[in-house]
Design a protein around this motif. Structure first.
Motif, PDB file in Angstrom:
ATOM      1  N   ALA A 250      18.711  51.222  39.892  1.00  0.00           N
ATOM      2  CA  ALA A 250      17.873  50.405  40.761  1.00  0.00           C
ATOM      3  C   ALA A 250      17.143  51.317  41.748  1.00  0.00           C
ATOM      4  O   ALA A 250      17.593  52.436  42.013  1.00  0.00           O
ATOM      5  CB  ALA A 250      18.723  49.388  41.505  1.00  0.00           C
ATOM      6  N   PRO A 251      16.037  50.858  42.305  1.00  0.00           N
ATOM      7  CA  PRO A 251      15.287  51.692  43.257  1.00  0.00           C
ATOM      8  C   PRO A 251      16.156  52.154  44.421  1.00  0.00           C
ATOM      9  O   PRO A 251      16.859  51.345  45.040  1.00  0.00           O
ATOM     10  CB  PRO A 251      14.178  50.749  43.736  1.00  0.00           C
ATOM     11  N   GLY A 252      16.137  53.446  44.682  1.00  0.00           N
ATOM     12  CA  GLY A 252      16.890  54.006  45.787  1.00  0.00           C
ATOM     13  C   GLY A 252      18.372  54.164  45.537  1.00  0.00           C
ATOM     14  O   GLY A 252      19.116  54.547  46.452  1.00  0.00           O
ATOM     15  N   LYS A 253      18.812  53.866  44.323  1.00  0.00           N
ATOM     16  CA  LYS A 253      20.235  53.960  44.012  1.00  0.00           C
ATOM     17  C   LYS A 253      20.476  54.949  42.897  1.00  0.00           C
ATOM     18  O   LYS A 253      19.566  55.300  42.147  1.00  0.00           O
ATOM     19  CB  LYS A 253      20.792  52.584  43.638  1.00  0.00           C
TER      20      LYS A 253
ATOM     21  N   LEU B 231      12.495  48.498  31.869  1.00  0.00           N
ATOM     22  CA  LEU B 231      12.617  47.836  33.156  1.00  0.00           C
ATOM     23  C   LEU B 231      13.022  46.369  32.989  1.00  0.00           C
ATOM     24  O   LEU B 231      12.400  45.632  32.214  1.00  0.00           O
ATOM     25  CB  LEU B 231      11.291  47.915  33.917  1.00  0.00           C
ATOM     26  N   VAL B 232      14.034  45.984  33.739  1.00  0.00           N
ATOM     27  CA  VAL B 232      14.467  44.590  33.800  1.00  0.00           C
ATOM     28  C   VAL B 232      14.272  44.100  35.235  1.00  0.00           C
ATOM     29  O   VAL B 232      14.783  44.709  36.171  1.00  0.00           O
ATOM     30  CB  VAL B 232      15.951  44.449  33.392  1.00  0.00           C
ATOM     31  N   THR B 233      13.525  43.026  35.380  1.00  0.00           N
ATOM     32  CA  THR B 233      13.270  42.437  36.695  1.00  0.00           C
ATOM     33  C   THR B 233      13.732  40.990  36.688  1.00  0.00           C
ATOM     34  O   THR B 233      13.296  40.205  35.855  1.00  0.00           O
ATOM     35  CB  THR B 233      11.775  42.504  37.054  1.00  0.00           C
ATOM     36  N   VAL B 234      14.614  40.678  37.618  1.00  0.00           N
ATOM     37  CA  VAL B 234      15.152  39.324  37.713  1.00  0.00           C
ATOM     38  C   VAL B 234      14.750  38.741  39.067  1.00  0.00           C
ATOM     39  O   VAL B 234      15.089  39.281  40.109  1.00  0.00           O
ATOM     40  CB  VAL B 234      16.680  39.317  37.573  1.00  0.00           C
ATOM     41  N   SER B 235      14.037  37.638  39.009  1.00  0.00           N
ATOM     42  CA  SER B 235      13.580  36.999  40.247  1.00  0.00           C
ATOM     43  C   SER B 235      14.457  35.792  40.582  1.00  0.00           C
ATOM     44  O   SER B 235      14.986  35.134  39.696  1.00  0.00           O
ATOM     45  CB  SER B 235      12.124  36.567  40.104  1.00  0.00           C
ATOM     46  N   SER B 236      14.555  35.543  41.868  1.00  0.00           N
ATOM     47  CA  SER B 236      15.413  34.428  42.316  1.00  0.00           C
ATOM     48  C   SER B 236      14.658  33.117  42.361  1.00  0.00           C
ATOM     49  O   SER B 236      13.451  33.083  42.230  1.00  0.00           O
ATOM     50  CB  SER B 236      15.985  34.740  43.699  1.00  0.00           C
TER      51      SER B 236
ATOM     52  N   PRO C 238      19.425  38.554  40.408  1.00  0.00           N
ATOM     53  CA  PRO C 238      18.450  39.479  41.004  1.00  0.00           C
ATOM     54  C   PRO C 238      19.008  40.900  41.173  1.00  0.00           C
ATOM     55  O   PRO C 238      18.257  41.870  41.037  1.00  0.00           O
ATOM     56  CB  PRO C 238      18.138  38.831  42.356  1.00  0.00           C
ATOM     57  N   GLU C 239      20.303  41.018  41.415  1.00  0.00           N
ATOM     58  CA  GLU C 239      20.888  42.340  41.591  1.00  0.00           C
ATOM     59  C   GLU C 239      21.001  43.114  40.283  1.00  0.00           C
ATOM     60  O   GLU C 239      21.377  44.298  40.296  1.00  0.00           O
ATOM     61  CB  GLU C 239      22.273  42.239  42.261  1.00  0.00           C
ATOM     62  N   ASP C 240      20.685  42.484  39.163  1.00  0.00           N
ATOM     63  CA  ASP C 240      20.626  43.196  37.882  1.00  0.00           C
ATOM     64  C   ASP C 240      19.294  43.922  37.694  1.00  0.00           C
ATOM     65  O   ASP C 240      19.122  44.652  36.719  1.00  0.00           O
ATOM     66  CB  ASP C 240      20.831  42.226  36.715  1.00  0.00           C
ATOM     67  N   THR C 241      18.362  43.701  38.594  1.00  0.00           N
ATOM     68  CA  THR C 241      17.053  44.362  38.503  1.00  0.00           C
ATOM     69  C   THR C 241      17.206  45.876  38.564  1.00  0.00           C
ATOM     70  O   THR C 241      17.802  46.412  39.504  1.00  0.00           O
ATOM     71  CB  THR C 241      16.137  43.884  39.643  1.00  0.00           C
ATOM     72  N   ALA C 242      16.695  46.549  37.538  1.00  0.00           N
ATOM     73  CA  ALA C 242      16.833  48.008  37.440  1.00  0.00           C
ATOM     74  C   ALA C 242      16.118  48.485  36.188  1.00  0.00           C
ATOM     75  O   ALA C 242      15.713  47.682  35.346  1.00  0.00           O
ATOM     76  CB  ALA C 242      18.309  48.404  37.369  1.00  0.00           C
ATOM     77  N   VAL C 243      15.998  49.784  36.085  1.00  0.00           N
ATOM     78  CA  VAL C 243      15.606  50.403  34.817  1.00  0.00           C
ATOM     79  C   VAL C 243      16.888  50.658  34.038  1.00  0.00           C
ATOM     80  O   VAL C 243      17.828  51.264  34.569  1.00  0.00           O
ATOM     81  CB  VAL C 243      14.836  51.711  35.036  1.00  0.00           C
TER      82      VAL C 243
END
Length: 124
Positions: A39-42, A119-124, A87-92
């Protein structure tokens, strides 16, 4: 050796995606396989792994019960079925392969070959 990951996209929370990772150069059955995500920044973290036996699987606590890893040696492909996405599954998401037969193969450094990420993006 070239792993090709695919299947990422954008979904709403609660939705599903199926990631695939294929390679035409490996003797696929010789390798243990894993899915990681960043995930970004992680830092990159393990999501799931599968050993030489299809029943030899590991799941991070955060995805246990929602994700399923499976390998198809005949198709030189490893899958990651992701259900009830959050949403916390959002990541490459990255697939990886290793010849390492010792340890738990849950660390980035345990893997020799990597796919390009999807890329996986999960929106709430």
């Amino acid at each position: 050796v070239q792993l090709q990951a695919s299947g990422g996209g954008s979904v709403q929370a609660g939705g599903s995606l199926r990631l695939s990772c294929a390679d035409s150069g490996l003797t696929f059955s010789s390798y243990a396989l894993g899915w990681f995500r960043q995930a970004p920044g992680k830092e990159r973290e393990v999501v799931a792994t599968v050993g030489w036996s299809p029943d030899d699987t590991y799941y991070a606590d955060s995805v246990k019960g929602r994700f399923t890893i499976a390998r198809d040696n005949a198709k030189n492909t490893v899958f990651l079925q992701m259900n009830n996405l959050k949403p916390e599954d959002t990541a490459v998401y990255y697939c990886a392969a290793t010849l390492q037969s010792w340890g738990d193969r849950r660390n980035v450094n345990d893997y020799h070959y990597w796919g390009q990420g999807t890329l996986v993006t999960v929106s709430s």
